[in-house]
Design a protein around this motif. Sequence first.
Motif, PDB file in Angstrom:
ATOM      1  N   GLN A 245       7.451 -12.533  -6.554  1.00  0.00           N
ATOM      2  CA  GLN A 245       8.384 -12.095  -5.526  1.00  0.00           C
ATOM      3  C   GLN A 245       8.696 -13.274  -4.618  1.00  0.00           C
TER       4      GLN A 245
ATOM      5  N   HIS B 184      -5.972  -3.078  14.246  1.00  0.00           N
ATOM      6  CA  HIS B 184      -6.849  -1.902  14.291  1.00  0.00           C
ATOM      7  C   HIS B 184      -8.255  -2.270  13.828  1.00  0.00           C
ATOM      8  N   ASN B 185      -8.374  -3.018  12.755  1.00  0.00           N
ATOM      9  CA  ASN B 185      -9.663  -3.571  12.331  1.00  0.00           C
ATOM     10  C   ASN B 185      -9.392  -4.728  11.384  1.00  0.00           C
TER      11      ASN B 185
ATOM     12  N   ASP C 224     -15.242 -14.796  10.303  1.00  0.00           N
ATOM     13  CA  ASP C 224     -16.483 -14.063  10.068  1.00  0.00           C
ATOM     14  C   ASP C 224     -17.602 -14.720  10.830  1.00  0.00           C
TER      15      ASP C 224
ATOM     16  N   TYR D  77     -16.308 -10.399  15.852  1.00  0.00           N
ATOM     17  CA  TYR D  77     -16.988 -10.950  17.020  1.00  0.00           C
ATOM     18  C   TYR D  77     -16.405 -12.307  17.397  1.00  0.00           C
TER      19      TYR D  77
ATOM     20  N   THR E  23      -3.443  -8.304 -15.706  1.00  0.00           N
ATOM     21  CA  THR E  23      -2.068  -8.039 -15.296  1.00  0.00           C
ATOM     22  C   THR E  23      -1.496  -9.315 -14.728  1.00  0.00           C
TER      23      THR E  23
ATOM     24  N   SER F 197      -9.998  -5.300   8.368  1.00  0.00           N
ATOM     25  CA  SER F 197      -9.747  -5.092   6.944  1.00  0.00           C
ATOM     26  C   SER F 197      -8.341  -4.637   6.619  1.00  0.00           C
ATOM     27  N   VAL F 198      -7.527  -4.446   7.631  1.00  0.00           N
ATOM     28  CA  VAL F 198      -6.174  -3.950   7.371  1.00  0.00           C
ATOM     29  C   VAL F 198      -5.150  -4.959   7.879  1.00  0.00           C
ATOM     30  N   PRO F 199      -3.957  -4.921   7.308  1.00  0.00           N
ATOM     31  CA  PRO F 199      -2.913  -5.806   7.828  1.00  0.00           C
ATOM     32  C   PRO F 199      -2.550  -5.405   9.264  1.00  0.00           C
TER      33      PRO F 199
END
Lengths: 345, 93
Positions: free
Chosen positions: B14, B66-67, B93, B38, B9, B69-71
């Motif tokens: 944008q 929040h964690n 990391d 950490y 794809t 892995s999220v924006p």
Amino acid sequence: MTLALVSKRYQATDELDAIEQCFAKGWSEGLPVVPPTEPRVRAMLEAAALEPQRQVGFIRDRAVSVTAEKVAINAVMAGCRPEYMPVVVAAVEAICDARFSYHGPSTSTGGAGMLLIVSGPIARELDVNCGDNLFGPGWRSNLTIGRAVRLVMRNVCGSIPGLLDRGTLGHPGKVSYVIAENETESPWAPLHVERGFRPEQSVVTVMAAESPHQVYNQLSSTAEGVLTTLADAMRISGNVMGQPHYCVVVAGEHMRTIAADGWDKKRIRHYLWEHTRNSHAHLKRTHRMSGALEAGDEAKQRALLASPDDILVVAAGGRAGSFSCFIPGWSSAKSSQAVSKEVRR
Amino acid sequence: MIEFLDPTTEAATQTIAYAPRPTALAGKRVALVDNTKYNSDRLLAKIGDILKTEYGVAEWQMYRKHNASVPAHAEIIAAIEKTADVMVAGIGD
């Protein structure tokens, strides 16, 4: 409604030339692909009754739209039979679901594979292996369905190893990682029924997962004995501090031993949850938990999983052999939830 | 001769409007976005202190996702818009 295929087209002198061109264009994970010709792609779409431009999923964080046409092309390349297409589509829907949070497990150094658990009637119709050599070779549906999902990730979502897929180690399940549940011999409610579906529905459950860890217990003839061994092996595994999902695959002999004691899946989950806790002292001594040892750390316990419900218990594997396995989920259940989608035909 | 289809794809294009970059950090308010891994908070605090002592920023404030892995969630983005001129975000990391 448009039924046109909009993908760019390429010409090749023959099938072998097309295969080599697919390698050269970076469209393969390392194995030869079936050249995706229009008739083959259309057969895939027809088997799932999907229009080519229908959006199967949208990955918000990456602004990637996955269309049925692209899923079909990649399913052809993976070697799927057309009747596998509805399972591939359900799995792609699952990894695009916001609860799965695709961006994390697909890019992470943690190197997750996409574990697909197929349950319900379609598993038997498509001969998705649930028995001997559960994670091994020998079954076209297991190998090609998972491969199709991985090719969609690579070619549509941009999850290319070394670029957007930064797994430090990865594992063999990142090529294909598909199992079914042995519902015919299992004494327990199938996974999809536990997760709210009806028995006659066919469902794919996807969990971002590390590799399987085999556990031996050839000694005990009780549920508690077998599960004590399993819990002991699980206790320090995976992202110990993260509280991820776990999938526990209970194979033939252990399944019969545990069932003979009258234990169901719920009891298995609770027992494993309760017996996989670690003391803060041990976690600190082994440099998994930060901070200096404090009074009371020996007694203070941290659960391996946030909830017993974060364990997916699956009855599968060969009838012979006193083995089961556990599969740590990627990162934490908070970061990526296991997602189940119905297979629609 | 056979014809085959492209499985990829094309990336959707944008336009992203960037906030104007400050020419100097002196007197600016800094938001630090902790990705929850950490020691990321300790590293960011160190960065914040260096920005204060060496670049003269007015203050820094830490925000926690929040964690990892999220924006960043809407609430902290809204708070940063109100309280900061400059933001430091990253993933460790």
